[in-house]
Design an enzyme around this catalytic site. Structure first.
Site, PDB file in Angstrom:
ATOM      1  N   ASP A  21      -3.404   1.374   9.959  1.00  0.00           N
ATOM      2  CA  ASP A  21      -4.566   2.240  10.126  1.00  0.00           C
ATOM      3  C   ASP A  21      -4.999   2.271  11.577  1.00  0.00           C
ATOM      4  O   ASP A  21      -5.475   3.293  12.069  1.00  0.00           O
ATOM      5  CB  ASP A  21      -5.703   1.791   9.212  1.00  0.00           C
ATOM      6  CG  ASP A  21      -5.300   2.019   7.758  1.00  0.00           C
ATOM      7  OD1 ASP A  21      -4.546   1.177   7.218  1.00  0.00           O
ATOM      8  OD2 ASP A  21      -5.675   3.052   7.194  1.00  0.00           O
TER       9      ASP A  21
ATOM     10  N   CYS B 298       0.830  -1.206   0.000  1.00  0.00           N
ATOM     11  CA  CYS B 298       0.000   0.000   0.000  1.00  0.00           C
ATOM     12  C   CYS B 298       0.870   1.265   0.000  1.00  0.00           C
ATOM     13  O   CYS B 298       1.996   1.255  -0.519  1.00  0.00           O
ATOM     14  CB  CYS B 298      -1.001  -0.011   1.160  1.00  0.00           C
ATOM     15  SG  CYS B 298      -2.319   1.219   0.969  1.00  0.00           S
TER      16      CYS B 298
HETATM   17  P1  RI2 Z   1      -0.211   6.651   6.834  1.00  0.00           P
HETATM   18  C1  RI2 Z   1      -3.754   3.437   4.259  1.00  0.00           C
HETATM   19  O1  RI2 Z   1      -5.130   3.178   4.216  1.00  0.00           O
HETATM   20  C2  RI2 Z   1      -2.893   2.204   4.257  1.00  0.00           C
HETATM   21  O2  RI2 Z   1      -3.497   1.064   4.828  1.00  0.00           O
HETATM   22  C3  RI2 Z   1      -1.708   2.694   5.053  1.00  0.00           C
HETATM   23  O3  RI2 Z   1      -0.878   1.673   5.554  1.00  0.00           O
HETATM   24  C4  RI2 Z   1      -2.407   3.480   6.147  1.00  0.00           C
HETATM   25  O4  RI2 Z   1      -3.464   4.139   5.462  1.00  0.00           O
HETATM   26  C5  RI2 Z   1      -1.553   4.403   6.942  1.00  0.00           C
HETATM   27  O5  RI2 Z   1      -1.240   5.564   6.251  1.00  0.00           O
HETATM   28  P2  RI2 Z   1      -6.090   3.901   3.140  1.00  0.00           P
HETATM   29  O6  RI2 Z   1      -6.463   5.248   3.708  1.00  0.00           O
HETATM   30  O7  RI2 Z   1      -0.866   7.350   7.981  1.00  0.00           O
HETATM   31  O8  RI2 Z   1      -5.338   4.008   1.845  1.00  0.00           O
HETATM   32  O9  RI2 Z   1       1.045   5.929   7.279  1.00  0.00           O
HETATM   33  O10 RI2 Z   1      -7.296   2.995   3.025  1.00  0.00           O
HETATM   34  O11 RI2 Z   1       0.043   7.565   5.663  1.00  0.00           O
END
Ligand code: RI2
Length: 335
Positions: A202, A133
Site C-alpha cells: 500500500d 491479501c
Molecule cells: P494493488 C490492499 O489493501 C492490499 O494490502 C494489497 O497488497 C494492496 O492493497 C495493494 O493493492 P486494501 O485496499 O494496488 O485491500 O497491488 O486494504 O492492487
C-alpha cells in the site's frame, strides 16, 4: 458560484464512500478511481469562474484524500492530476483536468503490465508462490509468467478479517493456476512448500519498509527463517514521498465489526464478570477489539521490490523516490 461553498459533484462523494467502505480497494485501484473521480468533478462542475472551478476541484480532492490514510497511491494520484490542471477559462481547466486524469489512468495500466513482466523474471517454471491479501500488482507478475508459458501453483492465505485471499484465489483459478487456500495461522507450516512469498504494497517508505495488509510482516519474518525469498510488487505510485523527510506512514485502523460482530461480542460478554461489565454492544464491557488494516515490514525481511522501473533491493528504493518525487511534497488540495 462566486464565493459560495465549492460544490463537490455527487459522483465524487459516491467514489469516496465506496473507497472508505472498501467496495473500491487495492492501492492501484483506489488511485485509478480517485483520478476518474476528479475527471467527473471537472465534467460536472457548475463553476462559472476559474477560481470557483479550482476550489471545487480541491474540495473534491480533499473528500477523496480523507477516505483511507495508508494507501499513498491516493494522494499521489490526486497530486499528479491537480498539478496538470492548466488554463485561463473554465473550459480550458475542465479539458486539462480530464486529459490529465486520463493520462494518469493510462500510465497506471501500463505500469502494471511493465511491472508484471519484470516480476515474472523472478518466477521459474514449476514455482509455487505464497500470497497474502489481494494485490493486482502481485498478480500481474503471475499473469506475465503464465503468458511466458511458465506453470505456477499458489498457496493463498485467506487474510482475515476481510478474506481478500478469496479474491486472489478466484483470479488465479480463472487463469488455471492450482490454488491451495490456507488460514493465516497455517502460513509457517506451508512455507517449506513455497518458492516465493509474493505480496503487494500500500505504501513503501524511504528506508525500504513495506506497508501492506496486516499479517505481511509476520509472514516475511517467518519466510526469512525458512529461507523463502520475499518479493514485493509495487508500482512507483506506492512510494511514499513524505517519508523522504522523516514522516512515518499512518496505519489505518478499521471498524471492530470487521473482526467481531455484535452477536459474537455478546456471546463473549459474561454477565458473571467480576467487574459486572456486561452491557450493550459498544459499551464498556472490558473487551477491546483492535483492527489495524496494515503493518510495516522492515527492509531486512524483503528481498526485492519490483516496480515498473525495475527491481530494487529495498534499501536502494530511496534513490528512485528522490528521482521521482524530489524532497518536497505539497498538498495542492489544501484550501
Ligand atoms: P494493488 C490492499 O489493501 C492490499 O494490502 C494489497 O497488497 C494492496 O492493497 C495493494 O493493492 P486494501 O485496499 O494496488 O485491500 O497491488 O486494504 O492492487
Amino acid at each position: 458560484m462566486g464565493d459560495a461553498e465549492p460544490e463537490v459533484v455527487p459522483a465524487v462523494e459516491s467514489t469516496a464512500d465506496a473507497i472508505a467502505a472498501m467496495e473500491i480497494r487495492g492501492a492501484a485501484t483506489i488511485a485509478d478511481a480517485a483520478a476518474a473521480a476528479l475527471a467527473t468533478q471537472a465534467e460536472g462542475s457548475p463553476a462559472e469562474t476559474p477560481a470557483a472551478f479550482r476550489r471545487g476541484l480541491r474540495a473534491a480532492a480533499r473528500t477523496l484524500y480523507e477516505t483511507r490514510p495508508t494507501a499513498v497511491s491516493l494522494p499521489n494520484a490526486l497530486r499528479y492530476v491537480l498539478r496538470g490542471v492548466d488554463g485561463d477559462t473554465v473550459t480550458e481547466l475542465r479539458a486539462s483536468t480530464i486529459d490529465r486524469a486520463a493520462s494518469f489512468r493510462r500510465d497506471l495500466e501500463h505500469a502494471r503490465e511493465t511491472l508484471g513482466g519484470i516480476g515474472a523474471n523472478r518466477l521459474r517454471d514449476g514455482d509455487v508462490v505464497l500470497t497474502h491479501c489481494h494485490s493486482t500488482d502481485a498478480l500481474a507478475c503471475v499473469e506475465a509468467a503464465l503468458e511466458d508459458g511458465k506453470a505456477l501453483e499458489a498457496i493463498v492465505k485467506e487474510t482475515r478479517p476481510r478474506k481478500q485471499g478469496h479474491i486472489t484465489a478466484a483470479q488465479l483459478r480463472e487463469w488455471g493456476v492450482p490454488v491451495t487456500l490456507i488460514v493465516d495461522g497455517a502460513a509457517r507450516r506451508y512455507l517449506d512448500a513455497a518458492d516465493h512469498v509474493l505480496v503487494g504494497a500500500d505504501s513503501i517508505a524511504a528506508d525500504g519498509s513495506v506497508i501492506n495488509k496486516i499479517g505481511t510482516s509476520g509472514l516475511a519474518v517467518v519466510a526469512r527463517e525458512r529461507g523463502v525469498p520475499v518479493m514485493v510488487a509495487a508500482q512507483t505510485i506506492k512510494l511514499h514521498p513524505d517519508t523522504l523527510t522523516g514522516h512515518t506512514v499512518a496505519i489505518e485502523t478499521r471498524d471492530e465489526r470487521e473482526v467481531l460482530s455484535d452477536e459474537e461480542r455478546a456471546s463473549i460478554r459474561s454477565s458473571d464478570a467480576p467487574d459486572g461489565s456486561a452491557g450493550e454492544p459498544g459499551s464498556e464491557d472490558g473487551l477491546t477489539v483492535e483492527n489495524p488494516a496494515f503493518d510495516v515490514t522492515p527492509p531486512r525481511y524483503v528481498d526485492a521490490i519490483v516496480t515498473e522501473r525495475g527491481q530494487f533491493p529495498p534499501e536502494s528504493i530511496v534513490t528512485l523516490m528522490r528521482e521521482l518525487f524530489g524532497d518536497t511534497t505539497d498538498e495542492p488540495w489544501a484550501e
